[in-house]
Motif scaffolding. Structure first.
Motif, PDB file in Angstrom:
ATOM      1  N   ARG A   4      -3.172   2.945 -12.799  1.00 40.93           N
ATOM      2  CA  ARG A   4      -3.028   2.173 -11.558  1.00 40.93           C
ATOM      3  C   ARG A   4      -4.106   1.108 -11.525  1.00 40.93           C
ATOM      4  O   ARG A   4      -5.268   1.372 -11.840  1.00 40.93           O
ATOM      5  N   VAL A   6      -5.657  -1.652  -8.881  1.00 46.89           N
ATOM      6  CA  VAL A   6      -5.695  -2.104  -7.495  1.00 46.89           C
ATOM      7  C   VAL A   6      -6.635  -3.298  -7.433  1.00 46.89           C
ATOM      8  O   VAL A   6      -7.724  -3.274  -8.001  1.00 46.89           O
ATOM      9  N   SER A   8      -7.657  -7.256  -5.130  1.00 45.73           N
ATOM     10  CA  SER A   8      -7.593  -8.018  -3.877  1.00 45.73           C
ATOM     11  C   SER A   8      -6.711  -9.257  -4.016  1.00 45.73           C
ATOM     12  O   SER A   8      -6.751 -10.149  -3.171  1.00 45.73           O
ATOM     13  N   THR A  10      -3.545 -11.704  -3.842  1.00 45.40           N
ATOM     14  CA  THR A  10      -2.441 -11.865  -2.896  1.00 45.40           C
ATOM     15  C   THR A  10      -1.137 -11.607  -3.631  1.00 45.40           C
ATOM     16  O   THR A  10      -1.089 -11.575  -4.868  1.00 45.40           O
ATOM     17  N   SER A  11      -0.080 -11.432  -2.911  1.00 46.78           N
ATOM     18  CA  SER A  11       1.237 -11.207  -3.508  1.00 46.78           C
ATOM     19  C   SER A  11       1.629 -12.362  -4.431  1.00 46.78           C
ATOM     20  O   SER A  11       2.178 -12.144  -5.516  1.00 46.78           O
ATOM     21  N   GLU A  14      -0.501 -12.139  -7.582  1.00 45.98           N
ATOM     22  CA  GLU A  14      -0.016 -11.040  -8.439  1.00 45.98           C
ATOM     23  C   GLU A  14       1.172 -11.502  -9.274  1.00 45.98           C
ATOM     24  O   GLU A  14       1.280 -11.161 -10.444  1.00 45.98           O
ATOM     25  N   GLU A  41       4.453  -3.365 -11.308  1.00 46.32           N
ATOM     26  CA  GLU A  41       5.162  -3.611 -10.051  1.00 46.32           C
ATOM     27  C   GLU A  41       4.173  -4.260  -9.086  1.00 46.32           C
ATOM     28  O   GLU A  41       3.117  -3.702  -8.816  1.00 46.32           O
ATOM     29  N   THR A  42       4.509  -5.427  -8.599  1.00 47.86           N
ATOM     30  CA  THR A  42       3.626  -6.134  -7.671  1.00 47.86           C
ATOM     31  C   THR A  42       3.909  -5.693  -6.232  1.00 47.86           C
ATOM     32  O   THR A  42       4.946  -5.075  -5.954  1.00 47.86           O
ATOM     33  N   THR A  43       3.003  -6.043  -5.352  1.00 47.99           N
ATOM     34  CA  THR A  43       3.226  -5.703  -3.939  1.00 47.99           C
ATOM     35  C   THR A  43       4.408  -6.473  -3.366  1.00 47.99           C
ATOM     36  O   THR A  43       4.994  -6.057  -2.369  1.00 47.99           O
ATOM     37  N   GLY A  44       4.779  -7.564  -3.995  1.00 44.85           N
ATOM     38  CA  GLY A  44       5.944  -8.337  -3.572  1.00 44.85           C
ATOM     39  C   GLY A  44       7.242  -7.813  -4.169  1.00 44.85           C
ATOM     40  O   GLY A  44       8.271  -8.468  -4.097  1.00 44.85           O
ATOM     41  N   ALA A  45       7.211  -6.630  -4.795  1.00 47.01           N
ATOM     42  CA  ALA A  45       8.380  -5.952  -5.377  1.00 47.01           C
ATOM     43  C   ALA A  45       8.886  -6.611  -6.659  1.00 47.01           C
ATOM     44  O   ALA A  45      10.013  -6.355  -7.078  1.00 47.01           O
TER      45      ALA A  45
END
Length: 87
Positions: A4, A6, A8, A10-11, A14, A41-45
């Motif tokens: 994983r 993690v 900071s 931004t989407s 990423e 997999e980004t936070t923006g899917a």
């Protein structure tokens, strides 16, 4: 193995960073004789993925059919060639 990451970012960042990270990791792992899949997999899917199959080494035919100088029963071939020449 599950890793994983993690950050900071931004989407939007990423989405730009993920392909570069995938390319860099794949360049390292492709050097190894292992099968693997890297999936980001980004936070923006958005999903970025790379898969690599393990290299299968085929044995040398020379190693499989290595000549021992015998005919399989422990006698050398020269024994039979000598018998034919003297017949």
């Amino acid at each position: 193995m599950d890793i994983r990451f993690v950050s900071s970012l931004t989407s939007e960042d990423e989405k730009l960073f993920a392909p570069a990270l995938l390319k860099a990791v794949a360049a390292i792992l492709d050097q190894l004789p292992i099968a693997y899949t890297v999936r980001i997999e980004t936070t923006g899917a958005d999903v970025f993925q790379h898969a690599h199959a393990a290299a299968v080494e085929e044995p040398n035919k020379h190693e499989i059919f290595e000549s021992t100088g015998t005919n399989g029963n422990g006698r050398g071939l020269s024994h039979y060639l000598g018998r034919i020449a003297h017949s």
